[in-house]
Design a protein around this motif. Structure first.
Motif, short mmCIF file in Angstrom:
data_model
loop_
_atom_site.label_atom_id
_atom_site.label_comp_id
_atom_site.label_asym_id
_atom_site.label_seq_id
_atom_site.Cartn_x
_atom_site.Cartn_y
_atom_site.Cartn_z
N PHE A 176 -8.60 45.14 -73.68
CA PHE A 176 -9.22 43.90 -73.94
C PHE A 176 -8.50 42.82 -72.98
O PHE A 176 -7.32 42.95 -72.56
CB PHE A 176 -8.65 43.49 -75.61
N ILE A 177 -9.20 41.92 -72.65
CA ILE A 177 -8.94 40.78 -71.73
C ILE A 177 -9.22 39.45 -72.46
O ILE A 177 -10.18 39.34 -72.80
CB ILE A 177 -10.00 41.03 -70.21
N LEU A 192 -22.54 44.60 -70.89
CA LEU A 192 -23.29 45.16 -72.08
C LEU A 192 -22.65 44.15 -73.14
O LEU A 192 -21.56 44.00 -73.16
CB LEU A 192 -23.02 46.53 -72.53
N GLY A 193 -23.69 43.79 -73.80
CA GLY A 193 -23.27 42.63 -74.98
C GLY A 193 -23.98 42.77 -76.06
O GLY A 193 -25.19 43.39 -76.08
N SER A 194 -23.34 42.35 -77.51
CA SER A 194 -23.88 42.57 -78.84
C SER A 194 -23.38 41.38 -79.49
O SER A 194 -22.38 41.03 -79.40
CB SER A 194 -23.27 43.98 -79.30
N TYR A 204 -13.89 40.24 -75.21
CA TYR A 204 -14.34 40.80 -74.11
C TYR A 204 -13.40 41.92 -73.62
O TYR A 204 -12.08 42.02 -73.51
CB TYR A 204 -14.21 39.62 -73.00
N TYR A 205 -14.17 43.13 -73.15
CA TYR A 205 -13.50 44.38 -72.87
C TYR A 205 -13.97 44.85 -71.55
O TYR A 205 -15.12 44.60 -71.14
CB TYR A 205 -13.66 45.51 -73.82
N GLU A 206 -13.06 45.37 -70.76
CA GLU A 206 -13.26 46.20 -69.50
C GLU A 206 -12.87 47.62 -69.70
O GLU A 206 -12.04 48.14 -70.10
CB GLU A 206 -12.59 45.40 -68.40
#
Length: 268
Positions: free
Chosen positions: A252-253, A30-32, A241-243
């Protein structure tokens, strides 16, 4: 007087939300993406938007197969993205659908409400909060029109949830409107789609051989070509970018590690 109005000026922002990969088709992204309204109204962006709305061309990463015209459109879109890189922000969540599916007491509706309500709210909240105390933010949100979003009335719930957060936490943002647009009718959504598609290709990092589909090969080749541009590589390396793997908090990655692994496998 409301906390929103004790500021010197308002920053108007357009926020675009999209997804790539559903259900068991991992990775689930999912991205914003946020773009200041004044930047989004620049002639070069609206030039592409005009021809997109007129259906002169279409952009969709999922269907990209190496067609030269489609490639040119994607490259032009990325060039615009690079030109305004200092004003554009991108947040991405890679969530583990398998964890949600494994919670047997919960229905598909419960899963959908988690995926399409909680995660988008976290993504967008991260883009419109945290500005200086003497600046307020007014955001318009754009999302792809889909059955899931319409069923959940995502356009209404996002506005309500975000504004509740703003009031409760004393933030300086206001979520103004949320619009649903069908595919290929708003260039900001297509930019978000392409960026998520590229990120997904990098994460998947497929093995290319004689059995690999032409579509997969074309996507890998274009991704490699784009990453040869140091500016674009830097932008993608520094996205937020998060997982999420069923933990209480997002992890956070550093996405640069995924990019490095992709380039080593695909170019060496």
């Amino acid at each position: 007087m409301s906390h929103l109005f004790n500021a010197f000026h308002t920053r108007e922002i357009n926020v675009f939300f999209d997804e790539s990969g559903k259900g068991d088709d991992r990775p689930n992204l999912l991205g914003s993406l946020s773009i200041p309204k004044k930047i989004y109204e620049q002639d070069d962006i609206q030039y592409m938007n005009y021809f997109l709305k007129k259906k002169i061309f279409k952009i969709h990463w999922k269907n990209y197969n190496g067609n030269e015209f489609a490639k040119e459109n994607i490259l032009n879109l990325i060039d615009i993205f690079i030109m305004y890189k200092e004003f554009i922000k991108l947040n991405v969540i890679n969530y583990h659908y398998g964890f949600l599916k494994g919670q047997e007491l919960f229905s598909k509706k419960d899963r959908d409400e988690t995926i399409y309500s909680k995660f988008p709210e976290r993504l967008i909240y991260g883009l419109i909060r945290g500005y200086g105390g003497d600046m307020r933010v007014s955001a318009n949100i754009y999302i792809d029109k889909s059955t899931e979003y319409e069923t959940l009335e995502l356009d209404k719930t996002l506005i309500s949830t975000l504004n509740s957060h703003s009031l409760y936490r004393g933030e300086k943002f206001y979520a103004k409107e949320c619009y649903m647009f069908p595919k290929n009718s708003e260039i900001g959504l297509e930019l978000t789609d392409v960026l998520l598609g590229l990120i997904r290709t990098i994460i998947r990092n497929p093995t290319i051989n004689d059995k690999t589909s032409k579509i997969e090969q074309a996507k890998v080749r274009l991704t490699i070509e784009l990453l040869k541009n140091p500016e674009f590589k830097e932008i993608l390396s520094n996205i937020k970018y998060y997982e999420w793997r069923g933990n209480k908090e997002l992890s956070f990655i550093h996405f640069s590690d995924y990019i490095s692994a992709f380039l080593v496998k695909q170019t060496w």
